[in-house]
Enzyme design. Structure first.
Site, mmCIF file in Angstrom:
data_model
loop_
_atom_site.group_PDB
_atom_site.id
_atom_site.type_symbol
_atom_site.label_atom_id
_atom_site.label_comp_id
_atom_site.label_asym_id
_atom_site.label_seq_id
_atom_site.Cartn_x
_atom_site.Cartn_y
_atom_site.Cartn_z
ATOM 1 N N ASP A 21 0.847 -1.197 0.000
ATOM 2 C CA ASP A 21 0.000 0.000 0.000
ATOM 3 C C ASP A 21 0.882 1.246 0.000
ATOM 4 O OD1 ASP A 21 -1.963 1.929 0.451
ATOM 5 O OD2 ASP A 21 -1.994 1.579 2.624
ATOM 6 N N ASN A 23 -0.473 4.579 -0.322
ATOM 7 C CA ASN A 23 -1.111 5.837 0.102
ATOM 8 C C ASN A 23 -1.773 5.771 1.472
ATOM 9 O OD1 ASN A 23 -3.223 4.240 -0.551
ATOM 10 N ND2 ASN A 23 -4.309 5.737 -1.807
ATOM 11 N N ASP A 25 -4.118 3.922 2.776
ATOM 12 C CA ASP A 25 -5.536 3.608 3.014
ATOM 13 C C ASP A 25 -5.719 2.152 3.464
ATOM 14 O OD1 ASP A 25 -5.063 2.255 0.682
ATOM 15 O OD2 ASP A 25 -6.753 3.101 -0.437
ATOM 16 N N ASP A 29 -1.997 -1.389 -3.737
ATOM 17 C CA ASP A 29 -2.382 -0.676 -4.962
ATOM 18 C C ASP A 29 -1.373 -0.911 -6.077
ATOM 19 O OD1 ASP A 29 -0.306 1.204 -4.071
ATOM 20 O OD2 ASP A 29 -1.839 1.928 -2.669
ATOM 21 N N ASP A 98 -6.260 -11.243 -14.835
ATOM 22 C CA ASP A 98 -7.390 -12.131 -14.602
ATOM 23 C C ASP A 98 -8.522 -11.752 -15.558
ATOM 24 O OD1 ASP A 98 -8.910 -14.080 -12.894
ATOM 25 O OD2 ASP A 98 -7.314 -13.562 -11.487
ATOM 26 N N ASP A 199 -10.823 -17.028 -15.204
ATOM 27 C CA ASP A 199 -11.562 -17.452 -14.028
ATOM 28 C C ASP A 199 -12.694 -18.418 -14.393
ATOM 29 O OD1 ASP A 199 -11.920 -16.753 -11.118
ATOM 30 O OD2 ASP A 199 -13.930 -16.241 -11.818
ATOM 31 N N GLU A 255 -8.744 -21.534 -15.342
ATOM 32 C CA GLU A 255 -9.053 -22.179 -14.068
ATOM 33 C C GLU A 255 -10.158 -23.204 -14.304
ATOM 34 O OE1 GLU A 255 -10.507 -21.049 -9.540
ATOM 35 O OE2 GLU A 255 -11.511 -20.202 -11.266
ATOM 36 N N HIS A 328 -4.635 -17.640 -4.200
ATOM 37 C CA HIS A 328 -5.442 -16.790 -3.316
ATOM 38 C C HIS A 328 -6.713 -17.475 -2.809
ATOM 39 C CE1 HIS A 328 -7.316 -16.682 -7.162
ATOM 40 N NE2 HIS A 328 -8.383 -16.113 -6.648
ATOM 41 N N ASP A 329 -7.007 -18.669 -3.316
ATOM 42 C CA ASP A 329 -8.195 -19.409 -2.865
ATOM 43 C C ASP A 329 -7.825 -20.555 -1.927
ATOM 44 O OD1 ASP A 329 -9.954 -17.911 -4.461
ATOM 45 O OD2 ASP A 329 -9.626 -19.230 -6.188
HETATM 46 C C1 GLC Z 1 -12.382 -18.265 -8.880
HETATM 47 C C2 GLC Z 1 -11.490 -17.291 -8.164
HETATM 48 C C3 GLC Z 1 -12.073 -17.007 -6.815
HETATM 49 C C4 GLC Z 1 -13.436 -16.387 -7.016
HETATM 50 C C5 GLC Z 1 -14.324 -17.259 -7.905
HETATM 51 C C6 GLC Z 1 -15.490 -16.482 -8.415
HETATM 52 O O1 GLC Z 1 -12.426 -19.492 -8.266
HETATM 53 O O2 GLC Z 1 -10.177 -17.764 -8.109
HETATM 54 O O3 GLC Z 1 -11.263 -16.186 -6.025
HETATM 55 O O4 GLC Z 1 -14.055 -16.199 -5.788
HETATM 56 O O5 GLC Z 1 -13.647 -17.722 -9.038
HETATM 57 O O6 GLC Z 1 -15.091 -15.539 -9.350
HETATM 58 CA CA CA Z 2 -3.585 1.996 -1.144
#
Ligand code: GLC
Ligand code: CA
Length: 554
Positions: A21, A23, A25, A29, A98, A199, A255, A328-329
């Site tokens: 980050d 700035n 907040d 970013d 993405d 995705d 994915e 991230h999942d």
């Molecule tokens: C994919 C993404 C996930 C998101 C889901 C709906 O699995 O990786 O983070 O919540 O799709 O878009």
């Molecule tokens: Ca920021």
């Protein structure tokens, strides 16, 4: 197989909200990413995948997009993104973005118009149905809990949402929707990005008539659902390829939950003109219990080896693999497949050895390169992930024991990987000068990048060396993979072969000393890299220390 930059590259995944980050907040970013590019260059990665940065009300952290051709306010502006592209390219790095086109946000203009009336020209952009005898159109469930149908007051019809009710599914049967998506993709590619991570791309085609599904809960039967690998999905992807992808030198990764190796060859076969590679889920679902994701089971090394070996074998020479241990999942790989206590350093390096010596493009997730671990917040109020919060509500509502619910969340929540990057030992791990959108992991004083960069024996420098090794040895990228039989169920041994070149990889996945029972190959092995001091440099020492990993050239 044909040589390609995206086969030889190493991807680094950035979750922008939690990266850096600038700035104050409390939200990472685009400028924050630009600030850290030299760090990433130092690591040696060559491609960056950015999680969604488009305009979004953030019901699902950017996976609910309200404007595909604009940047989320918190993240910056289109100019910042353009700068990011040029700063990356200056350093010889590539950018993939993405692409979230199974659904939009309910705040996207298309949906606002679509829901306004049955006569709207946008009505058919989404999947609308009237109820059946006062009930939902079918029994499909949302991945994030509850029904996949939401009744909309304006017209008294239901719309489909496989994810949250703020993520209505687009109707890919409508050629106008497809054309708009393709146009948007071109717009991004013309800005100079180098590809897409797509995705839920194997969910865009739904079976005609949207039939009920028998087993709605268990993840094991996912593949049989009427919206997974649907009847027109390959047709759509081939159309997308002809109309968009084929015109650019880019990479694509789809994915794909609920696919077998057979399916993968359809999506990513070299001669299929669809995608370059896909993410499959077999490895990261090994520890699902019979009830699915929130039912915590155990994974076992023999199954782990089996999954990897099956994918390595099946796709070799036919399609390209992608390899990831987390994203991230998913929970932190180190806490799941390694040991995040006493053997944190050793096991993180062991996982690095695995990830970077398989055939297929490797994906490293932010923080993995310094051995970041899972988080366990005591209070549900500290969690942010919509899937986690929904699960909590549902489970507690069904009077499941709160302690057990929190245990499942500690193990499985997507927030495990979403806590802020740990840059240094200053307040908030140096991620922000403000109040972070999600709390930092309190272990940041010990586990952080600044510490790692000072220590030549750190996990970071091990990743760097492994990436380097891969870059200089096509055998590690393109070579054939052979699993070697070893009776010990703690040890994983495989061979990579490319012409006359051969590498042997030995991994001890346990916190005990294990002895290698391998007879073949042996005495001429030359030690290349490992996570412990090794005194025998030619020939193989059969004693493997806890989480020891070694690579030999034969
Ligand atoms: C994919 C993404 C996930 C998101 C889901 C709906 O699995 O990786 O983070 O919540 O799709 O878009
Ligand atoms: Ca920021």
């Amino acid at each position: 197989m044909k040589r390609r930059w995206w086969k030889e590259g190493v991807v680094y995944q950035i979750y922008p909200r939690s990266f850096y980050d600038t700035n104050g907040d409390g939200i990472g970013d685009l400028r924050g990413i630009i600030k850290k590019l030299d760090y990433l260059k130092e690591l040696g990665i060559t491609i960056i995948w950015l999680n969604p940065v488009y305009k979004s009300p953030n019901d699902d952290n950017g996976y609910d997009i309200s404007d595909y051709q604009n940047i989320m306010d918190e993240f910056g502006t289109l100019d910042d993104l353009q700068n990011l592209i040029s700063e990356l390219h200056k350093r010889g790095l590539k950018l993939i973005m993405d692409l979230v086109v199974n659904h939009t946000s309910d705040e996207h203009l298309w949906f606002i118009r679509s829901r306004s009336s049955k006569q709207s020209p946008f009505r058919d952009y989404y999947i609308w149905r009237s109820g059946k005898n006062g009930r939902k159109p079918n029994n499909w469930k949302s991945f994030f809990g509850g029904s996949a149908w939401e009744k909309d007051k304006a017209t008294d019809e239901y719309y489909l949402h496989l994810f949250t009710k703020k993520q209505p599914d687009l109707n890919w049967e409508n050629p106008e929707v497809r054309d708009k998506v393709y146009k948007m993709m071109k717009w991004w590619l013309d800005k100079g990005i180098d590809g897409f991570r797509m995705d839920c791309i194997n969910m865009i085609s739904k079976e005609a008539g949207l039939p009920d599904t028998d087993e709605c809960d268990s993840r094991k039967t996912l593949r049989t659902r009427p919206f997974i690998n649907g009847p027109r999905v390959h047709e759509f992807l081939q159309e997308m390829n002809t109309k968009v992808l084929a015109g650019y030198d880019i990479m694509t990764v789809g994915e794909c939950a609920g696919v077998t190796t057979e399916d993968a060859m359809k999506y990513a076969g070299e001669d299929r003109h669809e995608l370059d590679m896909i993410f499959q889920f077999e490895l990261v679902e090994l520890d699902f219990g019979p009830e699915g994701k929130w039912d915590i089971g155990q994974w076992k090394l023999p199954d782990f080896k089996n999954v990897i070996s099956r994918w390595q074998k099946a796709l070799h020479g036919k399609a390209w693999n992608s390899n990831y241990l987390m994203n991230h999942d998913q929970p932190r790989a180190l806490s799941r497949f390694g040991h995040d206590g006493k053997y944190r350093r050793e096991s993180a390096k062991l996982l690095a050895t695995l990830l970077l010596t398989l055939e297929g493009t490797p994906y490293i997730y932010q923080g993995e390169e310094v051995g970041m671990t899972n988080i366990a917040f005591d209070s549900i109020n500290d969690y942010r992930d919509v899937a986690t919060l929904n699960f909590y509500q549902e489970a507690v509502g069904n009077s499941m024991d709160k302690k057990r619910v929190m245990e499942a969340i500690h193990y499985r929540s997507r927030d495990n990987s979403r806590t802020p990057m740990q840059w240094d030992s200053s307040e908030n791990a140096g991620f922000t000068k403000g109040n972070p959108w999600i709390k930092v992991n309190p272990n940041y004083k010990q586990i952080n990048i600044s510490e790692a960069l000072k220590d030549p024996d750190s996990i970071f420098y091990y990743y760097k060396r492994m990436i380097e090794l891969r870059k200089h040895n096509p055998c590690l990228v393109y070579g054939d993979y052979t699993l070697l039989k070893d009776e010990d169920e703690n040890i994983y041994v495989y061979l990579r072969t490319y012409g006359k070149e051969r590498f042997l990889v030995i991994l001890n996945f346990s916190d005990n000393i294990s002895f290698l029972k391998l007879t073949e190959p042996g005495s001429h092995a030359e030690f290349i890299i490992g996570n412990y001091e090794v005194s025998v440099k030619t020939g193989i020492d059969k004693k493997m220390r806890p989480y020891e990993a070694r690579v030999y050239r034969l």
